[in-house]
Design an enzyme around this catalytic site. Structure first.
Site, PDB file in Angstrom:
ATOM      1  N   ASN A  95      59.607  30.028  66.756  1.00 42.77           N
ATOM      2  CA  ASN A  95      59.767  29.370  65.920  1.00 42.77           C
ATOM      3  C   ASN A  95      58.543  28.389  65.738  1.00 42.77           C
ATOM      4  O   ASN A  95      58.421  27.379  66.665  1.00 42.77           O
ATOM      5  CB  ASN A  95      61.059  28.691  65.646  1.00 42.77           C
ATOM      6  CG  ASN A  95      61.468  27.618  64.450  1.00 42.77           C
ATOM      7  OD1 ASN A  95      60.610  27.713  63.827  1.00 42.77           O
ATOM      8  ND2 ASN A  95      62.250  26.980  64.568  1.00 42.77           N
ATOM      9  N   GLY A  96      57.901  28.467  64.789  1.00 41.59           N
ATOM     10  CA  GLY A  96      56.714  27.333  64.842  1.00 41.59           C
ATOM     11  C   GLY A  96      55.333  28.203  64.322  1.00 41.59           C
ATOM     12  O   GLY A  96      55.327  29.157  63.945  1.00 41.59           O
TER      13      GLY A  96
ATOM     14  N   LYS B  88      68.304  22.022  41.366  1.00 38.98           N
ATOM     15  CA  LYS B  88      69.448  23.209  41.515  1.00 38.98           C
ATOM     16  C   LYS B  88      69.225  24.367  40.791  1.00 38.98           C
ATOM     17  O   LYS B  88      69.354  25.516  41.227  1.00 38.98           O
ATOM     18  CB  LYS B  88      70.883  22.615  41.365  1.00 38.98           C
ATOM     19  CG  LYS B  88      71.213  21.358  42.419  1.00 38.98           C
ATOM     20  CD  LYS B  88      70.945  21.621  43.951  1.00 38.98           C
ATOM     21  CE  LYS B  88      69.731  20.955  44.205  1.00 38.98           C
ATOM     22  NZ  LYS B  88      69.883  21.025  45.835  1.00 38.98           N
TER      23      LYS B  88
ATOM     24  N   LYS C 101      65.976  26.939  55.042  1.00 41.17           N
ATOM     25  CA  LYS C 101      66.770  25.713  54.749  1.00 41.17           C
ATOM     26  C   LYS C 101      66.103  24.630  55.445  1.00 41.17           C
ATOM     27  O   LYS C 101      66.296  23.517  54.989  1.00 41.17           O
ATOM     28  CB  LYS C 101      68.128  25.955  55.821  1.00 41.17           C
ATOM     29  CG  LYS C 101      69.122  24.948  55.989  1.00 41.17           C
ATOM     30  CD  LYS C 101      69.850  24.974  54.531  1.00 41.17           C
ATOM     31  CE  LYS C 101      70.814  23.647  54.572  1.00 41.17           C
ATOM     32  NZ  LYS C 101      70.867  23.505  53.095  1.00 41.17           N
TER      33      LYS C 101
ATOM     34  N   ARG D 115      67.813  30.440  57.724  1.00 39.62           N
ATOM     35  CA  ARG D 115      66.557  29.778  58.209  1.00 39.62           C
ATOM     36  C   ARG D 115      65.442  30.640  58.001  1.00 39.62           C
ATOM     37  O   ARG D 115      64.362  30.106  58.152  1.00 39.62           O
ATOM     38  CB  ARG D 115      66.781  29.341  59.700  1.00 39.62           C
ATOM     39  CG  ARG D 115      67.975  28.674  59.909  1.00 39.62           C
ATOM     40  CD  ARG D 115      67.893  28.451  61.472  1.00 39.62           C
ATOM     41  NE  ARG D 115      66.916  27.776  62.022  1.00 39.62           N
ATOM     42  CZ  ARG D 115      66.604  26.673  62.012  1.00 39.62           C
ATOM     43  NH1 ARG D 115      67.621  25.489  61.489  1.00 39.62           N
ATOM     44  NH2 ARG D 115      65.403  25.842  62.331  1.00 39.62           N
TER      45      ARG D 115
ATOM     46  N   HIS E 252      56.442  10.106  25.358  1.00 39.39           N
ATOM     47  CA  HIS E 252      54.863   9.927  25.722  1.00 39.39           C
ATOM     48  C   HIS E 252      54.453  11.284  26.047  1.00 39.39           C
ATOM     49  O   HIS E 252      53.175  11.189  26.663  1.00 39.39           O
ATOM     50  CB  HIS E 252      54.984   8.829  26.796  1.00 39.39           C
ATOM     51  CG  HIS E 252      55.495   7.561  26.558  1.00 39.39           C
ATOM     52  ND1 HIS E 252      54.831   6.613  25.840  1.00 39.39           N
ATOM     53  CD2 HIS E 252      56.873   6.965  26.998  1.00 39.39           C
ATOM     54  CE1 HIS E 252      55.814   5.441  25.788  1.00 39.39           C
ATOM     55  NE2 HIS E 252      56.608   5.786  26.409  1.00 39.39           N
TER      56      HIS E 252
ATOM     57  N   GLU F  86      66.052  26.162  41.901  1.00 41.70           N
ATOM     58  CA  GLU F  86      66.251  26.835  43.340  1.00 41.70           C
ATOM     59  C   GLU F  86      67.101  28.111  43.175  1.00 41.70           C
ATOM     60  O   GLU F  86      67.064  29.073  43.735  1.00 41.70           O
ATOM     61  CB  GLU F  86      66.683  25.869  44.204  1.00 41.70           C
ATOM     62  CG  GLU F  86      66.010  24.850  44.819  1.00 41.70           C
ATOM     63  CD  GLU F  86      66.623  23.985  45.651  1.00 41.70           C
ATOM     64  OE1 GLU F  86      66.037  23.744  46.658  1.00 41.70           O
ATOM     65  OE2 GLU F  86      67.505  23.477  45.363  1.00 41.70           O
TER      66      GLU F  86
ATOM     67  N   TRP G 238      60.499  33.591  59.108  1.00 39.74           N
ATOM     68  CA  TRP G 238      59.979  32.913  57.769  1.00 39.74           C
ATOM     69  C   TRP G 238      58.371  33.183  58.198  1.00 39.74           C
ATOM     70  O   TRP G 238      57.959  32.210  58.839  1.00 39.74           O
ATOM     71  CB  TRP G 238      60.468  31.788  57.614  1.00 39.74           C
ATOM     72  CG  TRP G 238      60.300  31.112  56.534  1.00 39.74           C
ATOM     73  CD1 TRP G 238      60.965  31.324  55.025  1.00 39.74           C
ATOM     74  CD2 TRP G 238      59.191  30.393  55.832  1.00 39.74           C
ATOM     75  NE1 TRP G 238      60.437  30.898  54.136  1.00 39.74           N
ATOM     76  CE2 TRP G 238      59.151  29.968  54.571  1.00 39.74           C
ATOM     77  CE3 TRP G 238      58.052  29.639  56.895  1.00 39.74           C
ATOM     78  CZ2 TRP G 238      58.317  29.340  53.803  1.00 39.74           C
ATOM     79  CZ3 TRP G 238      57.054  28.981  55.864  1.00 39.74           C
ATOM     80  CH2 TRP G 238      57.224  28.560  54.581  1.00 39.74           C
TER      81      TRP G 238
ATOM     82  N   CYS H  22      62.407  29.547  61.465  1.00 40.08           N
ATOM     83  CA  CYS H  22      62.962  30.909  61.788  1.00 40.08           C
ATOM     84  C   CYS H  22      64.526  30.541  62.414  1.00 40.08           C
ATOM     85  O   CYS H  22      64.817  29.579  62.589  1.00 40.08           O
ATOM     86  CB  CYS H  22      62.324  31.660  62.575  1.00 40.08           C
ATOM     87  SG  CYS H  22      62.258  31.257  64.274  1.00 40.08           S
TER      88      CYS H  22
ATOM     89  N   GLU I 185      67.455  16.096  40.449  1.00 44.06           N
ATOM     90  CA  GLU I 185      68.403  16.945  41.467  1.00 44.06           C
ATOM     91  C   GLU I 185      68.836  18.046  40.577  1.00 44.06           C
ATOM     92  O   GLU I 185      68.948  19.422  40.878  1.00 44.06           O
ATOM     93  CB  GLU I 185      69.519  16.287  42.031  1.00 44.06           C
ATOM     94  CG  GLU I 185      70.299  17.100  43.079  1.00 44.06           C
ATOM     95  CD  GLU I 185      69.547  17.854  44.051  1.00 44.06           C
ATOM     96  OE1 GLU I 185      68.464  17.541  44.385  1.00 44.06           O
ATOM     97  OE2 GLU I 185      70.388  18.457  44.862  1.00 44.06           O
TER      98      GLU I 185
HETATM   99  N1  GLU Z   1      54.472  31.532  63.111  1.00 37.62           N
HETATM  100  C1  GLU Z   1      55.530  32.794  63.645  1.00 37.62           C
HETATM  101  C2  GLU Z   1      55.347  33.989  62.649  1.00 37.62           C
HETATM  102  O1  GLU Z   1      54.615  33.979  61.617  1.00 37.62           O
HETATM  103  C3  GLU Z   1      56.827  32.304  63.538  1.00 37.62           C
HETATM  104  C4  GLU Z   1      57.325  32.163  62.409  1.00 37.62           C
HETATM  105  C5  GLU Z   1      58.629  31.793  62.202  1.00 37.62           C
HETATM  106  O2  GLU Z   1      58.979  30.278  62.677  1.00 37.62           O
HETATM  107  O3  GLU Z   1      59.626  32.423  61.944  1.00 37.62           O
HETATM  108  O4  GLU Z   1      55.628  35.044  62.927  1.00 37.62           O
END
Ligand code: GLU
Length: 589
Positions: free
Chosen positions: A100-101, A471, A584, A29, A490, A474, A74, A2, A467
């Site tokens: 974040n995590g 592009k 990102k 992010r 093949h 994405e 995210w 995030c 690559e």
């Molecule tokens: N695990 C948290 C959520 O789902 C944080 C996600 C993040 O890093 O944006 O809200």
């Protein structure tokens, strides 16, 4: 994954607006939702404003105040809803948390908190953090409560906590990026520097295991486990505000594609010491293993061809598939890990495991102060400057240039390599002309309704094709698939029908005749053959001519793919800067 932002002692007393602007710089992010928590001037209650969706042109009507924190999400745990957007509050609404995590042990922590009578307002893993702090603060200071809470979380995390009572912002880091910005009497936190670059380029990258406490009168850094105060020295970055702005382009992606006129050449002036050190190790029989994820893994594969041309054998693994082979990497291994952000979780995991086995780690990384940089023995910085668009362009080509120069340096030909890069840069300036753009828009327009696009290339143009396809996928969500030209017969050729668009990437090299023969096979099945090469050929129905640069021809060939992806994306109504489902820096496994 995030974006995190915080400001303390905002000079304008418009901390919510400052935070909103900072978050807009971090939207790449994560763009599931965004939110801000503020201590208003009357300091009575924490005010929160949070919404699902991209932050884009969003506005906030939070009152004036000088302390705020903000987040772009995210989602990993809990759907994309307003209530799951960060910040999250404790029961008493005295503490706001952004995160974040992933709190890997959140279920266990939540059930303990439920038993103690806490009520949850969201389905996220994050919310437990606010409630644990609420418990711990009953018997200790806010700092001790936050640090001890953070130490009880399993997984890679970064958190920022806003405490109403003391007017403090406290942040802790373990595995997810956080950088402190030291302005003129005002202080910032960001997941990345561009978030606050408008105010300051004096920074301290927080290390894993560090916590920072920010109040109006200054900052303090502590070791999270021992609680001891850490003396730190800030650094001044040479990044300018323009680096993080669109500079008149409609999208960051397009700006960053054009930036390559300068960035690739800039890369050639870096890393002489690192190259020399690595060359020395190669003379002592070290073997090279290259790794990365996504585009970085294609860069690694292209690197293998560069090294082979210099007579050096290397191995390549996608970082997310390296673990079964990790025990083959020992003391005499140079693991070259490639990452734009330096925070890619899969790459970090592989690097940590290789390091444990005694391998020497070389980071080829664009962002500054990253986890990968810290884990590495040798850092080759690629110097492309902040890359904001989620889709990598200029960081990729600078990483590629770094590997090319390293391969040249390993055989005592660094100066020759630099001259070639200079020539590449010069020719790129000519290539990126209005005529090319007009041509590409025309081709992109003719492809908008296609379901599949195929790309072939051989030797160096094989990773270049991968690559190129990436592009297109994405940026436009069109299915684009690239194959080694020799693979066609093949199996893949069965997919080619009348009118199927096929791009053929080629250079003036040993593979030229074979790739043209593959093009002829595609043409015989009715494919529409579009050459991307320094020459025309009767196998091509159309050709996009790129400069003839030997091994370096793959740079312009790839850049054609970047632009094509961009114009396909625009034509298909996608947001080129923020492709769906992507972020990102992929800081989760
Ligand atoms: N695990 C948290 C959520 O789902 C944080 C996600 C993040 O890093 O944006 O809200």
């Amino acid at each position: 994954m995030c974006g995190i932002f915080a400001v303390v002692n905002d000079k304008t007393n418009q901390a919510a607006q400052t935070t909103l602007e900072g978050l807009k710089k971090l939207e790449y992010r994560g763009y599931d939702s965004w939110g801000i928590a503020l201590i208003p001037n009357n300091k009575k209650t924490i005010k929160v404003d949070k919404h699902i969706g991209k932050i884009g042109q969003a506005k906030t009507y939070l009152p004036t105040g000088s302390i705020a924190i903000g987040h772009t999400r995210w989602a990993t745990h809990g759907g994309v809803t307003d209530k799951n957007a960060h910040p999250h509050l404790d029961c008493k609404k005295e503490i706001a948390v952004i995160h974040n995590g992933i709190v890997e042990n959140y279920k266990e922590l939540k059930s303990q908190l439920n038993k103690k009578g806490h009520t949850f307002r969201s389905d996220t893993d994050t919310e437990v953090i606010a409630h644990i702090i609420e418990e711990k603060i009953k018997t200790r200071s806010i700092n001790e409560a936050v640090f001890s809470t953070f130490n009880s979380l399993a997984g890679s995390n970064a958190i920022v906590v806003l405490d109403r009572k003391t007017g403090t912002v406290i942040a802790c880091r373990n595995g997810s990026p956080l950088v402190v910005g030291l302005g003129d009497g005002q202080f910032f936190l960001g997941s990345d520097v561009p978030a606050f670059l408008k105010y300051t380029n004096r920074v301290h990258f927080l290390n894993d295991g560090e916590g920072v406490t920010i109040r109006n009168n200054g900052i303090k850094i502590n070791n999270l486990k021992s609680g001891k105060t850490i003396t730190f020295s800030s650094q001044v970055l040479d990044w300018k505000l323009e680096d993080a702005e669109k500079g008149g382009y409609p999208h960051f992606l397009l700006k960053e594609i054009y930036d390559q006129k300068i960035t690739i050449e800039k890369t050639a002036s870096l890393n002489a010491d690192g190259f020399a050190k690595i060359s020395q190790m190669l003379n002592q029989n070290y073997k090279i293993v290259l790794t990365g994820c996504g585009s970085a893994s294609y860069c690694a594969l292209a690197g293998k061809y560069f090294f082979a041309a210099a007579g050096i054998d290397t191995q390549v693994y996608a970082a997310n598939e390296l673990m079964p082979f990790i025990n083959l990497l020992g003391k005499k291994t140079l693991l070259i890990a490639i990452s734009q952000s330096g925070e890619t979780a899969d790459t970090i995991i592989a690097v940590k495991a290789a390091k444990k086995n005694g391998a020497t780690i070389v980071a080829v990384v664009n962002a500054k102060g990253s986890t990968l940089e810290r884990l590495s023995d040798i850092v080759l910085s690629v110097g492309a400057g902040p890359e904001i668009a989620v889709v990598s362009t200029k960081a990729f080509t600078s990483q590629l240039a770094t590997l090319y120069l390293l391969s040249k340096s390993a055989v005592g030909k660094l100066e020759h390599g630099k001259m070639n890069i200079k020539k590449l840069s010069h020719d790129l300036k000519n290539l990126l002309s209005p005529t090319l753009i007009k041509r590409l828009i025309k081709i992109a327009t003719s492809l908008l309704d296609q379901e599949h696009i195929f790309i072939i290339g051989k030797h160096l143009n094989y990773p270049a094709g991968l690559e190129f396809a990436m592009k297109i996928k994405e940026t436009s969500y069109l299915h684009a698939e690239s194959f080694a030209a020799g693979e066609l017969k093949h199996g893949v050729i069965t997919l080619i029908q009348k009118g199927t668009p096929c791009f053929v990437l080629a250079s003036t090299d040993d593979a030229k005749d074979e790739v043209l023969s593959s093009a002829a096979q595609l043409k015989a099945r009715g494919g529409r053959i579009i050459g991307v090469a320094p020459f025309n050929s009767r196998e091509f129905d159309e050709v996009i001519k790129t400069p003839d640069l030997g091994d370096l021809t793959i740079f312009p060939n790839i850049i054609v793919g970047q632009l094509l992806g961009y114009y396909l994306g625009i034509g298909r109504g996608a947001d080129p800067d923020k492709p769906r489902n992507l972020a990102k820096s992929v800081t989760v496994k």
